[in-house]
Design an enzyme around this catalytic site. Structure first.
Site, PDB file in Angstrom:
ATOM      1  CB  SER A 174      -1.207   0.430   1.487  1.00 10.74           C
ATOM      2  OG  SER A 174      -1.511  -1.161   0.919  1.00 10.74           O
TER       3      SER A 174
ATOM      4  CG  HIS B 298      -1.844   2.266   7.952  1.00  9.99           C
ATOM      5  ND1 HIS B 298      -3.054   1.300   6.601  1.00  9.99           N
ATOM      6  CD2 HIS B 298      -1.211   1.384   8.519  1.00  9.99           C
ATOM      7  CE1 HIS B 298      -2.071   0.204   7.060  1.00  9.99           C
ATOM      8  NE2 HIS B 298      -1.269   0.040   7.808  1.00  9.99           N
TER       9      HIS B 298
ATOM     10  CB  SER C 225      -3.796   4.279   1.670  1.00 11.21           C
ATOM     11  OG  SER C 225      -3.388   2.720   1.304  1.00 11.21           O
TER      12      SER C 225
ATOM     13  CD  GLU D  25      -6.896   3.221   3.226  1.00 11.91           C
ATOM     14  OE1 GLU D  25      -5.902   2.488   2.426  1.00 11.91           O
ATOM     15  OE2 GLU D  25      -7.086   4.437   3.948  1.00 11.91           O
TER      16      GLU D  25
ATOM     17  CG  ASP E 150      -5.263  -4.126   3.314  1.00 13.30           C
ATOM     18  OD1 ASP E 150      -4.570  -4.981   2.032  1.00 13.30           O
ATOM     19  OD2 ASP E 150      -4.202  -3.984   4.603  1.00 13.30           O
TER      20      ASP E 150
ATOM     21  CG  HIS F   2      -3.025  -8.462   5.154  1.00 10.46           C
ATOM     22  ND1 HIS F   2      -2.370  -9.232   4.123  1.00 10.46           N
ATOM     23  CD2 HIS F   2      -3.323  -6.891   4.597  1.00 10.46           C
ATOM     24  CE1 HIS F   2      -1.609  -7.910   3.464  1.00 10.46           C
ATOM     25  NE2 HIS F   2      -2.635  -6.613   3.619  1.00 10.46           N
TER      26      HIS F   2
ATOM     27  CG  ASP G 188      -4.083  -0.059  -1.872  1.00 12.92           C
ATOM     28  OD1 ASP G 188      -5.155  -1.224  -2.018  1.00 12.92           O
ATOM     29  OD2 ASP G 188      -3.953  -0.472  -0.658  1.00 12.92           O
ATOM     30  CG  HIS G 189      -3.019  -3.996  -2.309  1.00 18.59           C
ATOM     31  ND1 HIS G 189      -3.534  -4.611  -1.800  1.00 18.59           N
ATOM     32  CD2 HIS G 189      -2.567  -3.340  -1.806  1.00 18.59           C
ATOM     33  CE1 HIS G 189      -3.938  -4.294  -0.727  1.00 18.59           C
ATOM     34  NE2 HIS G 189      -2.923  -3.024  -0.451  1.00 18.59           N
TER      35      HIS G 189
ATOM     36  CG  HIS H 283      -1.227  -7.101  -0.924  1.00 13.52           C
ATOM     37  ND1 HIS H 283      -0.683  -5.830  -0.887  1.00 13.52           N
ATOM     38  CD2 HIS H 283      -1.957  -7.568   0.343  1.00 13.52           C
ATOM     39  CE1 HIS H 283      -0.206  -5.542   0.804  1.00 13.52           C
ATOM     40  NE2 HIS H 283      -1.374  -5.545   1.235  1.00 13.52           N
TER      41      HIS H 283
END
Length: 494
Positions: free
Chosen positions: A111, A174, A176, A326, A331, A335, A372-373, A447
């Site tokens: 990120s 963080h 982002s 965001e 995300d 995870h 972002d991913h 990711h």
């Protein structure tokens, strides 16, 4: 916009309006009328070539395309529908594209390098923010060189006199959100309690003390601990992390001098902020904001933070604004292979975007939604229409059920028992903390390297089509809003 609800296709002729949807879908004419209507709507669409007074960028962290599929089904099923035909708010935007995601030095990105790309217009190395790829991880000295520093569209907008804002469900320091204002050789240098050399200021310090960060009109998210000294305790009893002894929240308030500045730490405080507030800092947790499924009424939703930001940025503002929003905990849930939380956070993201659409004018506001991913969650099997998205689509060749939502790796891995997979039918996959099955064991799921979607509406949104490199996105937003030193609609020649 397509004339359909979020949950069901609603096109019906006079003769069949009393038929149930399931019967209608068995008729070819139903689908042909639907397609022809959609075609007609698209033929009427014309490029919007106005100047974008305002730009709002929504970033769904880790919001892969399978996440979109699963989230729309999940949303529909929450409303007792089958779910496959559900439409998320931003999926109704007229323009879509794909963004290629990678770092300069990594095939699958994180990120930090992606934030530098979609906010600064330059690709960088993994775990670095706001610097070029000439800066290697933890190379503090290289990150201080002006030629290695990357400015963001937030800074470009400030230079044109626009107001700016950041909203996130993660720590405001963080990776982002830091991409809007920080320059660092390591994303983990959020506080001075990390291992950053003394001459490289931490991310929280940069937000409060340095030129770009200090100019933000609205800052809303989590992460109080990085702004408070270790000797201090915040409003909810959590200790700070700073070793320099500085209370950055107090510093921020004092720095605004005679401006109308306000600090809030809970939902009530946010909802009662006066409209004449010029600067707003809201830190709602010591760490990340709680997951929506875990939160109580003391913490604002992402939609409420977005509404507050747009309201304050719009007051007495002739030059417009840039706002970064965001949905960061999509995300985190992935995870942990907690798919239900990831989907729920995506629904909260959808609600925030819906709020922004209702509060802005498409004629002068460019809204860009992207990620972002990706992540490694897949949606698989041959489940029947309306099958529980959190359930199983069927039985595998070993005679045991498998999950519709599965991860390539992560903490959801199950060890075999006597050479067989565990029987997941005995597990409660509807528990909000259920860890969905993963193929390979890892403490944290990785990711994914997939392209991610772009959705856009407003001035010059039609430029965000096709498959584009991620770092092109801010250049297009800058073109539309006449900021930055590149080509813009206000200056056709560089």
């Amino acid at each position: 916009m397509h004339p359909r609800s979020y949950h069901r296709i609603e096109i019906r002729s006079t003769d069949d309006r009393h038929l149930p949807i399931d019967d209608l879908e068995q008729r070819g004419e139903f689908w042909r009328e639907n397609a022809q209507y959609t075609l007609g709507v698209k033929l009427l669409q014309k490029p919007n070539t106005n100047v974008a007074k305002n730009v709002i960028m929504f970033l769904g962290d880790g919001m892969s395309i399978p996440t979109l599929k699963a989230a729309r089904v999940y949303l529909g099923q929450l409303h007792n529908e089958s779910g496959e035909e559900t439409v998320l708010s931003f999926e109704k935007f007229p323009v879509t594209g794909l963004s290629k995601t990678y770092c300069v030095n990594k095939q699958v990105p994180d990120s930090a390098c992606t934030a530098t790309a979609y906010l600064g217009g330059v690709k960088s190395n993994e775990a670095t923010i706001g610097v070029t790829a000439a800066v290697q991880l933890k190379d503090c000295d290289a990150s201080l060189l002006e030629e290695n520093r990357v400015s963001s569209i937030g800074e470009w907008s400030q230079a044109k006199g626009k107001k700016t804002g950041i909203v996130t469900t993660t720590r405001i320091t963080h990776a982002s959100p830091a991409g809007v204002y920080a320059h660092t050789a390591h994303r983990d240098w959020e506080s001075d309690s990390g291992d950053a050399p003394p001459n490289c200021k931490d991310i929280a310090y940069q937000l409060v003390h340095e030129d770009v960060g200090s100019k933000f009109n609205v800052i809303l998210g989590g992460g109080r601990k990085n702004f408070l000294p270790k000797t201090a305790v915040d409003e909810e009893g959590d200790s700070g992390t700073r070793i320099d002894g500085e209370n950055l929240i107090e510093t921020w308030l004092k720095s605004k001098n005679k401006s109308k500045a306000k600090y809030v730490w809970n939902r009530d405080g946010l909802l009662n902020v006066s409209n004449d507030t010029e600067y707003l800092l809201g830190l709602f947790e010591g760490d990340h904001c709680k997951y929506h499924l875990d939160a109580d009424d003391k913490e604002p939703s992402l939609a409420e933070m977005t509404q507050a930001a747009i309201k304050l940025l719009s007051v007495n503002n002739q030059k417009g604004y840039f706002l970064f929003v965001e949905g960061g905990r999509i995300d985190h849930a992935h995870h942990d292979t907690k798919a239900q939380k990831a989907l729920d956070e995506t629904i909260e993201f959808h609600k925030a975007i819906e709020s922004a659409v209702n509060m802005t004018n498409e004629e002068d506001t460019l809204i860009v939604v992207t990620s972002d991913h990706a992540h490694t969650m897949s949606v698989s099997g041959y489940g029947n229409r309306g099958n529980d998205i959190l359930g199983s689509p069927g039985i595998a060749d070993d005679g045991l059920p498998y999950s519709t939502l599965t991860y390539a790796n992560g903490p959801g891995y199950r060890e075999q028992i006597d050479g067989k997979r565990p029987d997941i039918s005995a597990e409660n996959s509807r528990d909000k903390n259920y860890k969905f099955p993963a193929i390979a064991p890892l403490l944290s799921e990785t990711h994914g390297g997939d392209d991610v979607a772009i959705f856009a509406r407003g001035p010059w949104s039609h430029l965000l089509t096709g498959v584009i490199e991620q770092h092109v996105i801010p250049h297009i937003m800058a073109y539309a809003s006449c900021v930055g030193d590149g080509l813009t609609v206000c200056n056709e020649a560089i």
